[in-house]
Design a protein around this motif. Structure first.
Motif, mmCIF file in Angstrom:
data_model
loop_
_atom_site.group_PDB
_atom_site.id
_atom_site.type_symbol
_atom_site.label_atom_id
_atom_site.label_comp_id
_atom_site.label_asym_id
_atom_site.label_seq_id
_atom_site.Cartn_x
_atom_site.Cartn_y
_atom_site.Cartn_z
ATOM 1 N N GLY A 384 0.821 -1.206 0.000
ATOM 2 C CA GLY A 384 0.000 0.000 0.000
ATOM 3 C C GLY A 384 0.851 1.251 0.000
ATOM 4 O O GLY A 384 1.763 1.396 0.822
ATOM 5 N N TRP A 385 0.607 2.149 -0.951
ATOM 6 C CA TRP A 385 1.294 3.422 -1.134
ATOM 7 C C TRP A 385 2.765 3.261 -1.514
ATOM 8 O O TRP A 385 3.521 4.237 -1.485
ATOM 9 C CB TRP A 385 1.159 4.305 0.110
ATOM 10 C CG TRP A 385 -0.274 4.528 0.464
ATOM 11 C CD1 TRP A 385 -0.977 3.933 1.476
ATOM 12 C CD2 TRP A 385 -1.206 5.369 -0.220
ATOM 13 N NE1 TRP A 385 -2.284 4.349 1.475
ATOM 14 C CE2 TRP A 385 -2.450 5.237 0.441
ATOM 15 C CE3 TRP A 385 -1.116 6.221 -1.324
ATOM 16 C CZ2 TRP A 385 -3.577 5.918 0.029
ATOM 17 C CZ3 TRP A 385 -2.235 6.905 -1.729
ATOM 18 C CH2 TRP A 385 -3.458 6.747 -1.057
ATOM 19 N N THR A 411 -4.038 -6.377 -10.246
ATOM 20 C CA THR A 411 -4.924 -6.605 -9.105
ATOM 21 C C THR A 411 -4.464 -5.686 -7.973
ATOM 22 O O THR A 411 -3.288 -5.317 -7.902
ATOM 23 C CB THR A 411 -4.888 -8.060 -8.598
ATOM 24 O OG1 THR A 411 -3.558 -8.387 -8.176
ATOM 25 C CG2 THR A 411 -5.334 -9.031 -9.665
ATOM 26 N N SER A 412 -5.388 -5.327 -7.100
ATOM 27 C CA SER A 412 -5.003 -4.563 -5.908
ATOM 28 C C SER A 412 -6.020 -4.832 -4.805
ATOM 29 O O SER A 412 -7.179 -5.165 -5.072
ATOM 30 C CB SER A 412 -4.928 -3.067 -6.203
ATOM 31 O OG SER A 412 -6.214 -2.499 -6.345
ATOM 32 N N ALA A 413 -5.562 -4.705 -3.577
ATOM 33 C CA ALA A 413 -6.408 -5.022 -2.430
ATOM 34 C C ALA A 413 -7.649 -4.160 -2.383
ATOM 35 O O ALA A 413 -8.728 -4.620 -1.986
ATOM 36 C CB ALA A 413 -5.598 -4.859 -1.138
ATOM 37 N N ASN A 414 -7.537 -2.913 -2.805
ATOM 38 C CA ASN A 414 -8.671 -1.989 -2.744
ATOM 39 C C ASN A 414 -9.261 -1.672 -4.113
ATOM 40 O O ASN A 414 -10.145 -0.826 -4.227
ATOM 41 C CB ASN A 414 -8.243 -0.688 -2.060
ATOM 42 C CG ASN A 414 -7.778 -0.918 -0.634
ATOM 43 O OD1 ASN A 414 -8.294 -1.800 0.058
ATOM 44 N ND2 ASN A 414 -6.789 -0.154 -0.193
ATOM 45 N N GLY A 415 -8.753 -2.336 -5.159
ATOM 46 C CA GLY A 415 -9.310 -2.159 -6.496
ATOM 47 C C GLY A 415 -8.736 -0.998 -7.279
ATOM 48 O O GLY A 415 -8.960 -0.899 -8.482
ATOM 49 N N ASP A 416 -7.970 -0.107 -6.620
ATOM 50 C CA ASP A 416 -7.463 1.071 -7.317
ATOM 51 C C ASP A 416 -6.029 0.866 -7.806
ATOM 52 O O ASP A 416 -5.317 -0.030 -7.371
ATOM 53 C CB ASP A 416 -7.542 2.315 -6.430
ATOM 54 C CG ASP A 416 -6.857 2.114 -5.079
ATOM 55 O OD1 ASP A 416 -6.152 1.093 -4.903
ATOM 56 O OD2 ASP A 416 -7.028 2.970 -4.190
ATOM 57 N N PHE A 470 3.886 2.556 -10.813
ATOM 58 C CA PHE A 470 2.493 2.416 -10.392
ATOM 59 C C PHE A 470 2.414 2.431 -8.879
ATOM 60 O O PHE A 470 3.409 2.200 -8.172
ATOM 61 C CB PHE A 470 1.886 1.138 -10.966
ATOM 62 C CG PHE A 470 1.826 1.139 -12.465
ATOM 63 C CD1 PHE A 470 0.828 1.829 -13.127
ATOM 64 C CD2 PHE A 470 2.799 0.506 -13.220
ATOM 65 C CE1 PHE A 470 0.787 1.875 -14.514
ATOM 66 C CE2 PHE A 470 2.770 0.533 -14.604
ATOM 67 C CZ PHE A 470 1.761 1.226 -15.254
ATOM 68 N N GLU A 471 1.192 2.686 -8.403
ATOM 69 C CA GLU A 471 0.952 2.791 -6.962
ATOM 70 C C GLU A 471 -0.529 2.545 -6.715
ATOM 71 O O GLU A 471 -1.365 2.768 -7.593
ATOM 72 C CB GLU A 471 1.351 4.197 -6.485
ATOM 73 C CG GLU A 471 1.209 4.435 -4.980
ATOM 74 C CD GLU A 471 1.441 5.890 -4.609
ATOM 75 O OE1 GLU A 471 2.013 6.150 -3.547
ATOM 76 O OE2 GLU A 471 1.022 6.776 -5.390
ATOM 77 N N ALA A 472 -0.861 2.080 -5.501
ATOM 78 C CA ALA A 472 -2.255 1.885 -5.089
ATOM 79 C C ALA A 472 -2.351 2.090 -3.594
ATOM 80 O O ALA A 472 -1.335 2.168 -2.892
ATOM 81 C CB ALA A 472 -2.743 0.491 -5.473
ATOM 82 N N SER A 473 -3.580 2.168 -3.093
ATOM 83 C CA SER A 473 -3.784 2.411 -1.665
ATOM 84 C C SER A 473 -3.647 1.148 -0.832
ATOM 85 O O SER A 473 -3.629 1.211 0.394
ATOM 86 C CB SER A 473 -5.165 3.030 -1.430
ATOM 87 O OG SER A 473 -6.190 2.128 -1.813
ATOM 88 N N GLY A 474 -3.557 -0.011 -1.483
ATOM 89 C CA GLY A 474 -3.327 -1.286 -0.811
ATOM 90 C C GLY A 474 -2.340 -2.110 -1.609
ATOM 91 O O GLY A 474 -1.834 -1.659 -2.642
ATOM 92 N N ASP A 475 -2.048 -3.312 -1.154
ATOM 93 C CA ASP A 475 -1.121 -4.176 -1.889
ATOM 94 C C ASP A 475 -1.594 -4.338 -3.335
ATOM 95 O O ASP A 475 -2.789 -4.511 -3.597
ATOM 96 C CB ASP A 475 -1.046 -5.557 -1.227
ATOM 97 C CG ASP A 475 -0.390 -5.508 0.143
ATOM 98 O OD1 ASP A 475 0.206 -4.477 0.469
ATOM 99 O OD2 ASP A 475 -0.485 -6.510 0.883
#
Length: 610
Positions: A384-385, A411-416, A470-475
């Motif tokens: 995350g982040w 894929t990401s834990a929070n979809g983003d 790339f980056e996301a709010s979760g894994d």
């Protein structure tokens, strides 16, 4: 001398005894056959070569029919008795091309990477009992689609039916990431060409061999593991991609009706609550005439069809098995207040129909991309982040032009997920809401248009830096990154050009004359949609009799065709840019051409959907 006489005497006695044994008429009737009579010779069956898959155990879980090509047949597969043993039978459903996939990676495990050649017994069955030559191809699955490399098989002589086909893999190998499947097709059916019934075919005794010719054993108890893009990709032509959060209307699955008959269920509270501005109702269905729409029988506005009869155009995909109707189209007919729409939602069509599902969700904003170039090796993960990525080459960055789209499978834990340009001259930049840009994603695919990058970092790509992250709010995990030249136009009111099916070799042109009425349909906003296949994936249109001369509608004349190996779209505007805006000067002939062998299955004329 005595020895010679003795030898001659012995030989004479032996000859006499032999003659006596052969003299049948001197043998008494009571004489029994000697107990040491010669036994009949023992006939031994030829030893059958060892095989990897012989279908004798009845297992078929590792086989699936692929329907992702425009010319794919809805074939069925089963194990039957054939040629003295069990075999896989492929029954042709509609006369199109069967694509039968074998999950080689599951069958062989990591040993699949050692496969150098494949042998299999191929047989043909013509339902009318006659024999007609047939042939097909064997392809590997490669990065969400079939490889362009084709290995041929054929059954041309009746006395060689069945026949062993041998495939030697050249510059290809089975891989868990990109090529786990072997796909067998029947693409040339001379019986059907002669007006006879469609041929079925059989596959038996598959042998996977390594480079030394050693057999690789298979585990036929495994289940088919569909790779990314195999079974989940629906034909979304002309449609919106819905965000991951959708609400299904329980009870609609399996509902049927005859022509002009309505049937349906009461809407649930959750379904009705999701009917807000921007919402899209998606119906998966089958109908004899290809159409379907919604009827609201007890609305305050009265019994209403939500279709073009009331100004609400239903959007259909090219396969005519998915329809979409927006909240705005419902509101156009019923008003914006959903509390006045009544409780019941029904479906109706002009022919016999069946509904498989009805759901509502928001448009994710994703588009159907074309002209994809995969960025090799771009797979990475992060928490995350956390940011991660790679530098692109100068050639890859040069591909970013207005209209270009970066497409990411993830894929990401929070979809983003969002993209980052950490080394741009504008500074460390996220391409997301932090900088006024809305990421286009649905939890599995992210699309970043050139215009979004430019809005944050400027239009000059040379100032974006070389690093893409790339980056996301979760894994999160990124599986693949592609640079796409553009996207398909969603079309409506499509009219098929009947009988427009043709083929050609590399750089050969073929086509037909259109009628005056068909040419008159070409107006600003018109889109020509073509379903095809070609050896190199490309296809373009030709206007050979135009007043401007013999013209290709492609890069030769400054036009970038939109195609993906199965669909080509050509707009009125593209034709006009080459041949002028006056359609009467385009000539009457429409042809197609590609850089390799090609086939066109259908042509339709529609308008760009609003």
């Amino acid at each position: 001398m005595k020895a010679r006489k003795m030898l001659a005497l012995v030989m004479s006695i032996v000859m006499l005894l032999s003659l006596a044994a052969c003299g049948g008429e001197t043998t008494p009737e009571t004489t029994q056959a000697p107990t040491n009579a010669t036994e009949p010779p023992v006939v031994t069956e030829p030893v059958k070569a060892e095989v990897s898959v012989d279908f004798e155990d009845g297992n078929l879980g590792y086989v699936a029919v692929y329907d992702g090509m425009a010319n794919a047949d809805a074939s069925t597969v089963e194990i039957v008795d054939y040629n003295g043993s069990k075999a896989l039978k492929v029954t042709n459903g509609s006369g199109k091309v069967p694509y039968v996939a074998f999950d080689v990676w599951s069958l062989l495990g990591e040993n699949a990477a050692n496969v150098a050649s494949v042998e299999m017994t191929m047989g043909i069955e013509n339902p009318d009992g006659e024999f007609y030559a047939c042939s097909g191809e064997v392809k590997l699955w490669e990065d969400k689609g079939l490889s362009k490399v084709a290995y041929g098989w054929s059954v041309y002589l009746e006395n060689k039916n069945p026949k062993v086909a041998s495939v030697v893999l050249k510059d290809q190998a089975f891989s868990a990431e990109t090529a786990p499947l072997m796909v067998v097709t029947l693409s040339t059916d001379n019986g059907a060409t002669a007006g006879k019934a469609n041929a079925n075919f059989f596959i038996d005794d598959i042998r996977f061999l390594d480079a030394s010719g050693n057999l690789i054993a298979a585990d036929t108890s495994v289940a088919f593991a569909a790779p990314n893009g195999f079974g989940g990709d629906k034909d979304m032509s002309n449609l919106s991609y819905l965000a991951a959060a959708t609400v299904s209307l329980d009870g609609m699955s399996g509902i049927t009706g005859g022509a002009w008959a309505q049937n349906g269920v009461d809407m649930t509270e959750d379904f009705l609550a999701a009917m807000v501005p921007g919402a899209v109702v998606e119906i998966e269905y089958a109908s004899a005439t290809g159409d379907i729409w919604v009827v609201m029988p007890d609305s305050a506005a009265g019994w209403k069809r939500i279709n073009s009869e009331n100004g609400a155009t239903v959007n259909y995909n090219n396969s005519k098995n998915i329809a979409q109707i927006t909240y705005e189209q419902f509101a156009l007919v019923l008003g914006e207040d959903t509390s006045t729409w009544g409780a019941r939602l029904q479906c109706e069509a002009s022919g016999d129909w069946e509904v498989y599902s009805v759901k509502v969700g928001q448009n994710s904003g994703l588009v159907r991309t074309a002209g994809k170039t995969l960025v090799d090796g771009f797979a990475c993960t992060g928490g995350g982040w956390a940011q991660n990525g790679f530098e692109l080459t100068a050639e890859q960055w040069a591909m970013f032009q207005p209209g270009t789209i970066l497409e990411v499978s993830y894929t990401s834990a929070n979809g983003d997920l969002w993209a980052l340009l950490p080394w741009s001259e504008a500074g460390w930049m996220r391409i997301n809401g932090d900088n006024g840009v809305t990421p286009i994603c649905d939890g599995a695919t992210l699309q970043v248009p050139y215009e979004q990058f430019a809005a944050v970092c400027g239009e000059d790509v040379s100032k974006w830096g070389t690093m893409l992250q790339f980056e996301a709010s979760g894994d999160w995990e990124v599986f693949a990154v592609s640079i796409c030249t553009g996207s398909f136009v969603n079309t409506a009111n499509n009219v098929a050009v009947e009988g427009f099916a043709c083929t050609g070799g590399g750089w050969a042109q073929n086509g037909f004359e259109l009628t005056a009425e068909q040419w008159a349909m070409f107006q600003p906003g018109t889109v020509l949609t073509v379903q095809y296949s070609s050896a190199n994936g490309d296809l373009w249109a030709l206007l050979p009799w135009s007043a401007a001369g013999w013209m290709r509608i492609n890069a030769d004349n400054g036009i970038t065709p939109i195609y993906d190996g199965s669909t080509l779209q050509v707009t009125y505007e593209q034709m006009a840019a080459v041949c002028g805006e006056d359609v009467s000067t385009w000539g009457t002939m429409l042809q197609f051409e590609a850089s390799g062998d090609w086939e066109v299955f259908s042509v339709s004329i529609g308008t760009a959907a609003e």
